[in-house]
Design a protein around this motif. Structure first.
Motif, PDB file in Angstrom:
ATOM      1  N   TRP A 143       9.165  53.379  64.121  1.00  0.00           N
ATOM      2  CA  TRP A 143      10.541  53.501  63.629  1.00  0.00           C
ATOM      3  C   TRP A 143      10.919  52.273  62.800  1.00  0.00           C
ATOM      4  O   TRP A 143      11.463  52.395  61.694  1.00  0.00           O
ATOM      5  N   ALA A 144      10.602  51.084  63.327  1.00  0.00           N
ATOM      6  CA  ALA A 144      10.903  49.855  62.593  1.00  0.00           C
ATOM      7  C   ALA A 144      10.149  49.824  61.265  1.00  0.00           C
ATOM      8  O   ALA A 144      10.687  49.399  60.235  1.00  0.00           O
ATOM      9  N   SER A 145       8.916  50.307  61.283  1.00  0.00           N
ATOM     10  CA  SER A 145       8.081  50.298  60.077  1.00  0.00           C
ATOM     11  C   SER A 145       8.634  51.233  59.002  1.00  0.00           C
ATOM     12  O   SER A 145       8.798  50.848  57.845  1.00  0.00           O
ATOM     13  N   VAL A 146       8.962  52.478  59.387  1.00  0.00           N
ATOM     14  CA  VAL A 146       9.426  53.435  58.367  1.00  0.00           C
ATOM     15  C   VAL A 146      10.836  53.094  57.883  1.00  0.00           C
ATOM     16  O   VAL A 146      11.163  53.320  56.713  1.00  0.00           O
ATOM     17  N   ARG A 147      11.660  52.535  58.762  1.00  0.00           N
ATOM     18  CA  ARG A 147      13.028  52.193  58.339  1.00  0.00           C
ATOM     19  C   ARG A 147      13.036  50.983  57.404  1.00  0.00           C
ATOM     20  O   ARG A 147      14.011  50.766  56.683  1.00  0.00           O
ATOM     21  N   ALA A 148      11.952  50.205  57.422  1.00  0.00           N
ATOM     22  CA  ALA A 148      11.869  49.033  56.554  1.00  0.00           C
ATOM     23  C   ALA A 148      11.378  49.388  55.149  1.00  0.00           C
ATOM     24  O   ALA A 148      11.404  48.546  54.251  1.00  0.00           O
ATOM     25  N   VAL A 149      10.943  50.629  54.953  1.00  0.00           N
ATOM     26  CA  VAL A 149      10.426  51.049  53.641  1.00  0.00           C
ATOM     27  C   VAL A 149      11.605  51.177  52.659  1.00  0.00           C
ATOM     28  O   VAL A 149      12.579  51.873  52.964  1.00  0.00           O
ATOM     29  N   PRO A 150      11.525  50.511  51.511  1.00  0.00           N
ATOM     30  CA  PRO A 150      12.610  50.632  50.525  1.00  0.00           C
ATOM     31  C   PRO A 150      12.810  52.091  50.091  1.00  0.00           C
ATOM     32  O   PRO A 150      11.849  52.866  50.069  1.00  0.00           O
ATOM     33  N   GLU A 155      11.025  57.562  48.643  1.00  0.00           N
ATOM     34  CA  GLU A 155      11.111  58.754  47.793  1.00  0.00           C
ATOM     35  C   GLU A 155       9.728  59.135  47.276  1.00  0.00           C
ATOM     36  O   GLU A 155       9.356  60.308  47.245  1.00  0.00           O
ATOM     37  N   LYS A 156       8.954  58.120  46.904  1.00  0.00           N
ATOM     38  CA  LYS A 156       7.585  58.374  46.432  1.00  0.00           C
ATOM     39  C   LYS A 156       6.714  58.907  47.572  1.00  0.00           C
ATOM     40  O   LYS A 156       5.919  59.828  47.381  1.00  0.00           O
TER      41      LYS A 156
END
Length: 198
Positions: A143-150, A155-156
């Motif tokens: 969760w922390a990893s995916v929420r940190a994705v810009p 979108e990509k």
């Protein structure tokens, strides 16, 4: 001395392997929560991703039975190849070029195939009616990893084919109620329907 990354990988690989071993022979063609993938295809993807982790080192997977012939043996051989790299400090810390930039090999493993194991373990478990509970620690880390994705990169990641033909990293986010569990929120965010059943 083992690293935290190697320990985490081993724990996740052990959990995934238990699921692979528990699939009945008649269940391999069954559909999975990943559109167009069967239970066997989930394992094939994980084995292929292990091969992708070796590529920056100029290596490929060791000779082993194919996922079509023996999914258990194919996964065990692939994980042994990755564990051998994680156990060798000279290889594990070697910088390599990745889609996320230049990283030590062990960090690339940690961020890609190691993080994939619990999520695709859920896919395999759900496809074959096994316990699909993801370790709460892995849910929290993912969760922390995916929420940190810009947002632009996310979108990509959600765009089919953005990283190559037939490659789809995440699907569109699935909407859930506010009372959803952390595991269901994670799955929905990456495009899985937590309520999917075969």
């Amino acid at each position: 001395m083992t690293s935290e990354i190697a320990d985490r990988y081993r724990r996740r690989a052990d959990a995934f392997e238990r699921k692979v071993v528990s699939v009945r022979p008649d269940q391999w063609p069954d559909p999975s929560p990943c559109a167009r993938w069967t239970a066997r295809d989930v394992v094939r993807h994980i084995v292929d991703m292990h091969g992708a982790m070796l590529a920056p080192l100029g290596r490929s997977l060791s000779p082993a039975p194919s996922v079509d012939d023996d999914p258990v043996a194919a996964f065990r051989a692939a994980r042994a190849d990755v564990e051998a790299i994680l156990a060798d400090p000279g290889l594990a810390t070697r910088p390599c070029d990745t889609p996320s930039g230049r990283l030590p090999v062990e960090r690339h493993v940690d961020q890609v195939v190691s993080e994939d194991l619990p999520l695709h373990g859920w896919d395999l478990a759900r496809a074959t009616s096994q316990d699909d509970t993801i370790d709460p620690e892995d849910v929290e880390l993912a969760w922390a990893s995916v929420r940190a994705v810009p947002d632009e990169l996310m979108e990509k990641l959600r765009t089919p084919g953005a990283f190559g033909p037939d490659i789809e990293v995440f699907g569109p986010e699935v909407k859930l109620g506010e009372d959803a569990s952390p595991q269901d929120r994670l799955l929905a965010f990456i495009g899985r329907d937590p309520h999917w059943r075969p």
